[in-house]
Write a protein that holds these residues in place. Structure first.
Motif, PDB file in Angstrom:
ATOM      1  N   CYS A  38       0.665  -1.226  -0.104  1.00  0.00           N
ATOM      2  CA  CYS A  38       0.033  -0.061   0.043  1.00  0.00           C
ATOM      3  C   CYS A  38       0.767   1.247  -0.095  1.00  0.00           C
ATOM      4  O   CYS A  38       1.658   1.375   0.984  1.00  0.00           O
ATOM      5  CB  CYS A  38      -1.086  -0.184   1.294  1.00  0.00           C
ATOM      6  SG  CYS A  38      -1.842   1.556   1.338  1.00  0.00           S
ATOM      7  N   ASN A  40       0.228   4.004   1.025  1.00  0.00           N
ATOM      8  CA  ASN A  40      -0.020   4.839   2.321  1.00  0.00           C
ATOM      9  C   ASN A  40       0.797   4.465   3.396  1.00  0.00           C
ATOM     10  O   ASN A  40       0.512   4.873   4.536  1.00  0.00           O
ATOM     11  CB  ASN A  40      -1.619   4.882   2.637  1.00  0.00           C
ATOM     12  CG  ASN A  40      -1.920   6.056   3.381  1.00  0.00           C
ATOM     13  OD1 ASN A  40      -1.290   7.027   3.376  1.00  0.00           O
ATOM     14  ND2 ASN A  40      -3.038   6.084   4.098  1.00  0.00           N
ATOM     15  N   ARG A  41       1.537   3.308   3.055  1.00  0.00           N
ATOM     16  CA  ARG A  41       2.276   2.822   4.165  1.00  0.00           C
ATOM     17  C   ARG A  41       3.739   2.978   3.996  1.00  0.00           C
ATOM     18  O   ARG A  41       4.643   3.120   4.892  1.00  0.00           O
ATOM     19  CB  ARG A  41       1.909   1.428   4.585  1.00  0.00           C
ATOM     20  CG  ARG A  41       0.651   1.406   5.162  1.00  0.00           C
ATOM     21  CD  ARG A  41       0.283   0.184   5.563  1.00  0.00           C
ATOM     22  NE  ARG A  41       1.262  -0.514   6.744  1.00  0.00           N
ATOM     23  CZ  ARG A  41       1.101  -0.103   7.932  1.00  0.00           C
ATOM     24  NH1 ARG A  41       0.153   0.384   8.267  1.00  0.00           N
ATOM     25  NH2 ARG A  41       2.033  -0.410   8.757  1.00  0.00           N
ATOM     26  N   GLY A  49      -0.247   4.660   7.510  1.00  0.00           N
ATOM     27  CA  GLY A  49      -1.576   4.001   6.877  1.00  0.00           C
ATOM     28  C   GLY A  49      -2.831   4.696   7.530  1.00  0.00           C
ATOM     29  O   GLY A  49      -2.787   5.606   8.522  1.00  0.00           O
ATOM     30  N   TYR A  52      -7.502   3.298  11.047  1.00  0.00           N
ATOM     31  CA  TYR A  52      -8.225   1.873  11.400  1.00  0.00           C
ATOM     32  C   TYR A  52      -7.640   0.935  10.571  1.00  0.00           C
ATOM     33  O   TYR A  52      -7.887  -0.395  10.742  1.00  0.00           O
ATOM     34  CB  TYR A  52      -9.630   2.084  10.807  1.00  0.00           C
ATOM     35  CG  TYR A  52      -9.811   2.511   9.321  1.00  0.00           C
ATOM     36  CD1 TYR A  52      -9.557   1.470   8.232  1.00  0.00           C
ATOM     37  CD2 TYR A  52     -10.176   3.744   9.117  1.00  0.00           C
ATOM     38  CE1 TYR A  52      -9.755   1.964   7.104  1.00  0.00           C
ATOM     39  CE2 TYR A  52     -10.461   4.178   7.629  1.00  0.00           C
ATOM     40  CZ  TYR A  52      -9.903   3.260   6.730  1.00  0.00           C
ATOM     41  OH  TYR A  52      -9.883   3.881   5.513  1.00  0.00           O
ATOM     42  N   CYS A  53      -6.506   1.013   9.717  1.00  0.00           N
ATOM     43  CA  CYS A  53      -5.867  -0.069   9.183  1.00  0.00           C
ATOM     44  C   CYS A  53      -5.173  -1.142  10.160  1.00  0.00           C
ATOM     45  O   CYS A  53      -4.515  -0.775  10.974  1.00  0.00           O
ATOM     46  CB  CYS A  53      -5.050   0.447   7.961  1.00  0.00           C
ATOM     47  SG  CYS A  53      -4.217  -0.830   6.785  1.00  0.00           S
ATOM     48  N   PHE A  58       0.471  -6.273   8.615  1.00  0.00           N
ATOM     49  CA  PHE A  58       1.403  -5.718   7.633  1.00  0.00           C
ATOM     50  C   PHE A  58       2.749  -6.564   7.994  1.00  0.00           C
ATOM     51  O   PHE A  58       2.964  -6.619   9.357  1.00  0.00           O
ATOM     52  CB  PHE A  58       1.305  -4.544   7.512  1.00  0.00           C
ATOM     53  CG  PHE A  58       0.553  -3.863   6.900  1.00  0.00           C
ATOM     54  CD1 PHE A  58       0.413  -3.442   5.321  1.00  0.00           C
ATOM     55  CD2 PHE A  58      -0.634  -3.284   7.437  1.00  0.00           C
ATOM     56  CE1 PHE A  58      -0.236  -2.835   4.935  1.00  0.00           C
ATOM     57  CE2 PHE A  58      -1.473  -2.449   6.750  1.00  0.00           C
ATOM     58  CZ  PHE A  58      -1.535  -2.460   5.326  1.00  0.00           C
ATOM     59  N   PHE A  96      -4.921  -4.796   0.796  1.00  0.00           N
ATOM     60  CA  PHE A  96      -4.202  -3.680   0.303  1.00  0.00           C
ATOM     61  C   PHE A  96      -4.391  -2.799  -0.931  1.00  0.00           C
ATOM     62  O   PHE A  96      -5.849  -2.924  -1.238  1.00  0.00           O
ATOM     63  CB  PHE A  96      -2.659  -4.062   0.537  1.00  0.00           C
ATOM     64  CG  PHE A  96      -2.241  -4.985   1.616  1.00  0.00           C
ATOM     65  CD1 PHE A  96      -2.660  -4.403   3.005  1.00  0.00           C
ATOM     66  CD2 PHE A  96      -1.616  -6.017   1.560  1.00  0.00           C
ATOM     67  CE1 PHE A  96      -2.491  -5.189   3.877  1.00  0.00           C
ATOM     68  CE2 PHE A  96      -1.401  -6.966   2.598  1.00  0.00           C
ATOM     69  CZ  PHE A  96      -1.621  -6.228   3.946  1.00  0.00           C
ATOM     70  N   THR A  97      -3.580  -2.720  -1.810  1.00  0.00           N
ATOM     71  CA  THR A  97      -3.754  -1.813  -2.772  1.00  0.00           C
ATOM     72  C   THR A  97      -3.700  -2.432  -4.282  1.00  0.00           C
ATOM     73  O   THR A  97      -2.399  -2.620  -4.587  1.00  0.00           O
ATOM     74  CB  THR A  97      -3.082  -0.396  -2.918  1.00  0.00           C
ATOM     75  OG1 THR A  97      -3.452   0.177  -1.551  1.00  0.00           O
ATOM     76  CG2 THR A  97      -3.382   0.423  -4.013  1.00  0.00           C
ATOM     77  N   ARG A 127      -6.892   2.211  -4.201  1.00  0.00           N
ATOM     78  CA  ARG A 127      -7.350   3.820  -3.707  1.00  0.00           C
ATOM     79  C   ARG A 127      -7.381   4.704  -4.800  1.00  0.00           C
ATOM     80  O   ARG A 127      -6.793   4.421  -5.912  1.00  0.00           O
ATOM     81  CB  ARG A 127      -5.986   4.250  -2.855  1.00  0.00           C
ATOM     82  CG  ARG A 127      -5.665   3.507  -1.679  1.00  0.00           C
ATOM     83  CD  ARG A 127      -4.134   3.886  -1.149  1.00  0.00           C
ATOM     84  NE  ARG A 127      -3.899   5.247  -1.151  1.00  0.00           N
ATOM     85  CZ  ARG A 127      -4.277   5.906  -0.030  1.00  0.00           C
ATOM     86  NH1 ARG A 127      -4.905   5.583   0.902  1.00  0.00           N
ATOM     87  NH2 ARG A 127      -3.752   7.092  -0.139  1.00  0.00           N
ATOM     88  N   ARG A 167      -5.862   9.149   5.579  1.00  0.00           N
ATOM     89  CA  ARG A 167      -6.144   8.346   4.279  1.00  0.00           C
ATOM     90  C   ARG A 167      -5.062   8.763   3.271  1.00  0.00           C
ATOM     91  O   ARG A 167      -5.107   7.944   2.401  1.00  0.00           O
ATOM     92  CB  ARG A 167      -7.803   8.932   3.963  1.00  0.00           C
ATOM     93  CG  ARG A 167      -8.301   8.343   2.780  1.00  0.00           C
ATOM     94  CD  ARG A 167      -8.741   6.833   3.133  1.00  0.00           C
ATOM     95  NE  ARG A 167      -8.851   6.057   1.980  1.00  0.00           N
ATOM     96  CZ  ARG A 167      -8.817   4.889   1.492  1.00  0.00           C
ATOM     97  NH1 ARG A 167      -8.395   4.098   2.533  1.00  0.00           N
ATOM     98  NH2 ARG A 167      -8.851   4.346   0.394  1.00  0.00           N
TER      99      ARG A 167
HETATM  100  S1  SF4 Z   1      -6.615   0.878   4.938  1.00  0.00           S
HETATM  101 FE1  SF4 Z   1      -6.010   0.252   2.734  1.00  0.00          FE
HETATM  102  S2  SF4 Z   1      -5.563   2.245   1.834  1.00  0.00           S
HETATM  103 FE2  SF4 Z   1      -5.594   2.535   3.984  1.00  0.00          FE
HETATM  104  S3  SF4 Z   1      -3.240   2.009   4.736  1.00  0.00           S
HETATM  105 FE3  SF4 Z   1      -4.384   0.302   4.983  1.00  0.00          FE
HETATM  106  S4  SF4 Z   1      -4.276  -0.816   2.932  1.00  0.00           S
HETATM  107 FE4  SF4 Z   1      -3.633   1.230   2.768  1.00  0.00          FE
END
Ligand code: SF4
Length: 319
Positions: A38, A40-41, A49, A52-53, A58, A96-97, A127, A167
């Motif tokens: 992802c 975002n990480r 992230g 709430y992830c 991971f 994930f993405t 995303r 986000r």
């Molecule tokens: S919820 Fe989805 S977009 Fe957000 S950090 Fe986790 S994997 Fe990435």
């Protein structure tokens, strides 16, 4: 033969009905882990992230060894055949993405899924800021002969809340991506969450107006919930996050459903997590009980999906 959109017992256009109308048989989604990461990480879009992830899921390096795709597909199809007597399948790249890789890797993963003769298509969770032009062209190419759905996590249309949850993208980026995907033969599913701190019901319902105006084919909605190991769980333990009540969530989702067109198929109405990981809210209901709490509330009200949309009549489907 034309069918209405509202399932006669459910008062909504459920995704299961949508698939039966579209394909004429029982279709299930099989979740797979394609070994994606992802942005975002890993610092590309952000770090840490979404709040709430589930961090525990991971691995330290951001990637993890996965069971071979064909094995995941085979086992998932066998499970759904046994449990639901499903005949055909959509492979859901969920974790994930799933557009965050080279187009060569994406082509390899998607085509391996589609190679199974019982697979009708793929659904790809991603995303709004991680769907490059190459990936989009690949999905449009595959959509010429298969069902292809892009699942875009929006979560909230409020940019302040998007920042709060870390986000890493804005509403504008989501809108731009919807515009890019639309008209290319690809279904669009949007994910929304209700229950952020300070979020009012009225504010959440504005998202119903938004999705009603967009070319959205299906929706997933769930309550904000904290699972162990997340920053949201830490906030809950410190008393800085108060989950919405089950009653408030149920009523709000019904209000939401009444405001969106019946053409939008509903893929999910609540979120679930393993009980040993779920911190809050603990509603102590099984998954289908939460689904029916919402369906029953619509029945109690005598309303249905889209009943509040001007000029819409109730066209019932028996599929
Ligand atoms: S919820 Fe989805 S977009 Fe957000 S950090 Fe986790 S994997 Fe990435």
């Amino acid at each position: 033969m034309f069918h209405g959109y509202i399932h006669k017992d459910l008062q909504i256009n459920s995704y299961g009905s949508y698939l039966r109308r579209r394909f004429g048989l029982r279709v299930s989604k099989v979740n797979v882990d394609g070994g994606f990461t992802c942005p975002n990480r890993d610092g590309t879009k952000g770090t840490g992230g979404c709040i709430y992830c589930d961090n525990a899921s991971f691995s330290p390096g951001g990637t993890q060894a996965v069971i071979p795709l064909e094995q995941q597909i085979g086992e998932g199809m066998a499970y759904h055949r046994r449990r639901l007597r499903s005949e055909k399948f959509i492979i859901y790249f969920q974790k994930f993405t799933n557009t965050y890789a080279s187009v060569e890797k994406l082509r390899d993963m998607y085509c391996r899924a589609l190679a199974n003769p019982d697979v009708l298509g793929i659904s790809v969770g991603t995303r709004p800021d991680a769907l490059g032009d190459d990936a989009l062209s690949l999905l449009a190419e595959l959509a010429r002969n298969h069902y292809v759905c892009v699942e875009l996590g929006l979560q909230s249309m409020d940019d302040d809340l998007l920042k709060w949850m870390n986000r890493g993208h804005s509403l504008a980026e989501y809108l731009k991506t919807v515009e890019r995907v639309a008209g290319r033969g690809i279904d669009i599913c949007t994910h929304l969450i209700y229950g952020f701190p300070g979020e009012t019901r009225a504010a959440f319902l504005k998202a119903a107006e938004l999705v009603s105006r967009l070319p959205i084919d299906s929706l997933k909605i769930h309550q904000l919930h904290a699972v162990r190991g997340t920053r949201l769980a830490e906030l809950y333990e410190k008393g800085q996050y108060q989950p919405v009540s089950r009653e408030e969530y149920t009523a709000t989702v019904c209000d939401f459903l009444e405001r969106i067109p019946a053409t939008i198929a509903i893929q999910r109405l609540y979120g679930s997590a393993p009980l040993d990981l779920l911190v809050a809210p603990r509603w102590e209901l099984k998954n289908n009980q939460m689904w029916y709490a919402i369906i029953n509330e619509l029945g109690r009200r005598g309303t249905w999906q889209g009943c509040g949309v001007p000029g819409v009549s109730r066209q019932v489907s028996n599929l």
